[in-house]
Design an enzyme around this catalytic site. Structure first.
Site, PDB file in Angstrom:
ATOM      1  N   GLU A  71     -10.162  12.623  -3.631  1.00  0.00           N
ATOM      2  CA  GLU A  71      -9.100  11.993  -2.837  1.00  0.00           C
ATOM      3  C   GLU A  71      -9.651  11.441  -1.526  1.00  0.00           C
ATOM      4  O   GLU A  71      -9.233  10.367  -1.077  1.00  0.00           O
ATOM      5  CB  GLU A  71      -7.974  12.987  -2.555  1.00  0.00           C
ATOM      6  CG  GLU A  71      -6.797  12.383  -1.823  1.00  0.00           C
ATOM      7  CD  GLU A  71      -6.089  11.299  -2.619  1.00  0.00           C
ATOM      8  OE1 GLU A  71      -5.873  10.205  -2.060  1.00  0.00           O
ATOM      9  OE2 GLU A  71      -5.757  11.537  -3.788  1.00  0.00           O
ATOM     10  N   ASP A  97      -7.256   0.648  -7.806  1.00  0.00           N
ATOM     11  CA  ASP A  97      -6.838   1.255  -9.074  1.00  0.00           C
ATOM     12  C   ASP A  97      -7.932   2.167  -9.638  1.00  0.00           C
ATOM     13  O   ASP A  97      -7.640   3.256 -10.150  1.00  0.00           O
ATOM     14  CB  ASP A  97      -6.487   0.178 -10.099  1.00  0.00           C
ATOM     15  CG  ASP A  97      -5.203  -0.561  -9.765  1.00  0.00           C
ATOM     16  OD1 ASP A  97      -4.441  -0.081  -8.888  1.00  0.00           O
ATOM     17  OD2 ASP A  97      -4.970  -1.630 -10.372  1.00  0.00           O
TER      18      ASP A  97
END
Length: 123
Positions: A71, A97
């Site tokens: 993340e 993406d």
């Protein structure tokens, strides 16, 4: 930013400060990072408790720790793409993406590890 004159422990201390600023910024600005850490906190001791061996505990905990690492990388990629420009571009969208897919894969990895280790114990 970078201090090219820092060497040895001074460089390590500077690097630690940069890392802490990055974690603080990600906590403050990225809701997904906060959500993942909030889920991570109770699951870490559970993983340590449920793991029957040191290897199982390492797999359970390590798979969880991988999620916020990915993340952080995703957030860094998104910040760089947004810095370049906010207009829509195919390559910018693709970069975001793909980084998001990496986060998804790390979550899937953690779920699979937990299932592979814990389900046989309950069957």
């Amino acid at each position: 930013m970078a201090n090219n004159n820092a060497h040895g422990w001074q460089r390590v201390i500077y690097a630690f400060g940069h890392s802490m600023r990055g974690l603080k910024a990600c906590w403050r600005l990225e809701e997904a990072f906060r959500q993942e850490l909030i889920i991570l906190v109770p699951l870490l001791p559970i993983g340590l408790w449920l793991g029957a061996s040191p290897v199982e505990r390492a797999m359970l905990v390590g798979s969880l720790l991988l999620v916020p690492v990915v993340e952080l990388l995703n957030s860094a990629i998104e910040a760089n793409v947004d810095r370049i420009g906010l207009e829509r571009h195919e390559l910018s969208g693709r970069a975001k993406d793909i980084a998001s897919a990496a986060v998804f894969m790390s979550i899937l990895f953690a779920v699979v590890i937990w299932l592979l280790i814990l389900v046989p114990k309950w069957l």
